[in-house]
Design an enzyme around this catalytic site. Sequence first.
Site, PDB file in Angstrom:
ATOM      1  NE  ARG A   1      46.901  66.066  72.638  1.00 30.40           N
ATOM      2  CZ  ARG A   1      47.045  65.477  71.449  1.00 30.40           C
ATOM      3  NH1 ARG A   1      47.036  66.193  70.316  1.00 30.40           N
ATOM      4  NH2 ARG A   1      47.173  64.185  71.355  1.00 30.40           N
TER       5      ARG A   1
ATOM      6  CD  GLU B   1      50.163  71.848  65.452  1.00 37.05           C
ATOM      7  OE1 GLU B   1      49.236  72.189  66.222  1.00 37.05           O
ATOM      8  OE2 GLU B   1      50.571  70.679  65.368  1.00 37.05           O
TER       9      GLU B   1
ATOM     10  NE  ARG C   1      40.258  63.927  69.016  1.00 38.21           N
ATOM     11  CZ  ARG C   1      41.585  63.960  68.907  1.00 38.21           C
ATOM     12  NH1 ARG C   1      42.340  63.339  69.791  1.00 38.21           N
ATOM     13  NH2 ARG C   1      42.157  64.629  67.925  1.00 38.21           N
TER      14      ARG C   1
ATOM     15  CB  THR D   1      43.930  59.501  68.761  1.00 40.38           C
ATOM     16  OG1 THR D   1      45.052  60.228  69.259  1.00 40.38           O
ATOM     17  CG2 THR D   1      43.846  59.661  67.250  1.00 40.38           C
TER      18      THR D   1
ATOM     19  CG  ASN E   1      40.060  62.678  65.765  1.00 43.68           C
ATOM     20  OD1 ASN E   1      40.074  63.625  64.979  1.00 43.68           O
ATOM     21  ND2 ASN E   1      41.157  62.115  66.209  1.00 43.68           N
TER      22      ASN E   1
HETATM   23  P1  IDP Z   1      45.852  63.407  67.780  1.00 41.19           P
HETATM   24  O1  IDP Z   1      44.942  64.213  66.872  1.00 41.19           O
HETATM   25  O2  IDP Z   1      45.094  62.801  68.933  1.00 41.19           O
HETATM   26  O3  IDP Z   1      47.079  64.164  68.211  1.00 41.19           O
HETATM   27  P2  IDP Z   1      47.610  61.918  65.969  1.00 41.19           P
HETATM   28  O4  IDP Z   1      48.218  60.604  66.315  1.00 41.19           O
HETATM   29  O5  IDP Z   1      48.494  63.117  65.962  1.00 41.19           O
HETATM   30  O6  IDP Z   1      46.342  62.140  66.924  1.00 41.19           O
HETATM   31  O7  IDP Z   1      46.936  61.749  64.534  1.00 41.19           O
HETATM   32  C1  IDP Z   1      46.505  62.885  63.816  1.00 41.19           C
HETATM   33  C2  IDP Z   1      45.131  62.598  63.256  1.00 41.19           C
HETATM   34  O8  IDP Z   1      45.233  61.531  62.314  1.00 41.19           O
HETATM   35  C3  IDP Z   1      44.118  62.086  64.273  1.00 41.19           C
HETATM   36  O9  IDP Z   1      43.493  63.136  64.993  1.00 41.19           O
HETATM   37  C4  IDP Z   1      43.145  61.350  63.382  1.00 41.19           C
HETATM   38  O10 IDP Z   1      42.270  62.254  62.693  1.00 41.19           O
HETATM   39  C5  IDP Z   1      44.081  60.712  62.360  1.00 41.19           C
HETATM   40  N1  IDP Z   1      44.517  59.362  62.739  1.00 41.19           N
HETATM   41  C6  IDP Z   1      45.411  59.011  63.698  1.00 41.19           C
HETATM   42  N2  IDP Z   1      45.590  57.678  63.743  1.00 41.19           N
HETATM   43  C7  IDP Z   1      44.780  57.163  62.790  1.00 41.19           C
HETATM   44  C8  IDP Z   1      44.505  55.828  62.345  1.00 41.19           C
HETATM   45  O11 IDP Z   1      45.044  54.843  62.839  1.00 41.19           O
HETATM   46  N3  IDP Z   1      43.585  55.702  61.342  1.00 41.19           N
HETATM   47  C9  IDP Z   1      42.958  56.753  60.757  1.00 41.19           C
HETATM   48  N4  IDP Z   1      43.200  58.023  61.139  1.00 41.19           N
HETATM   49  C10 IDP Z   1      44.093  58.232  62.143  1.00 41.19           C
HETATM   50 MG    MG Z   2      48.659  64.870  67.015  1.00 43.60          MG
END
Ligand code: IDP
Ligand code: MG
Length: 148
Positions: A85, A126, A102, A91, A112
């Site tokens: 992480r 997973e 990222r 994110t 991302n």
């Molecule tokens: P993470 O990948 O950093 O754990 P999460 O909140 O688990 O982030 O979200 C999963 C994936 O969903 C993110 O990696 C990104 O690709 C997408 N995502 C998260 N928030 C948004 C948003 O506000 N708009 C568009 N895509 C999002």
């Molecule tokens: Mg996540």
Amino acid sequence: MQQTLILLKPDAVQRRLVGTLLDRFERKGLRLVGLKLVSAGREIAERHYAVHKGKPFYESLLTFLTSGPTVAMVWEGREAVAACRVLMGLTDGAKSPPGTIRGDYGLSVQNNLVHGSDSPENAAAEIALWFRPDELVSFAQTDAAWVG
Ligand code: IDP
Ligand code: MG
């Protein structure tokens, strides 16, 4: 030893960043125990992102993950979940610090580049979703005593 699931998402593959990004995890000292190229279908994408069902970006996120090949990997090592992480960054690429994947390679929130499990429990689920047990290879890394 802790394991985590890492996905190099379709944007990473399309942008020819697979080797560059894989190198980050390898250099960190993590051990590669699973690796494959997957064309993710709707079912695995839905299960992988089930926690986000109902959010405004959910459908777009599924379209993104199923839009092309993804590299699925399992990395193993001390504190592998947290370590990965940190390597990934935040994110939102625009807010992610330089030195992170990222932060160095993207501006997008959705596109991302990389997924990493956020807890050991989610990592186990997973890994089971993306890999059969016989696709994971356990081996002794010769420099393990030095890397930790
Ligand atoms: P993470 O990948 O950093 O754990 P999460 O909140 O688990 O982030 O979200 C999963 C994936 O969903 C993110 O990696 C990104 O690709 C997408 N995502 C998260 N928030 C948004 C948003 O506000 N708009 C568009 N895509 C999002
Ligand atoms: Mg996540």
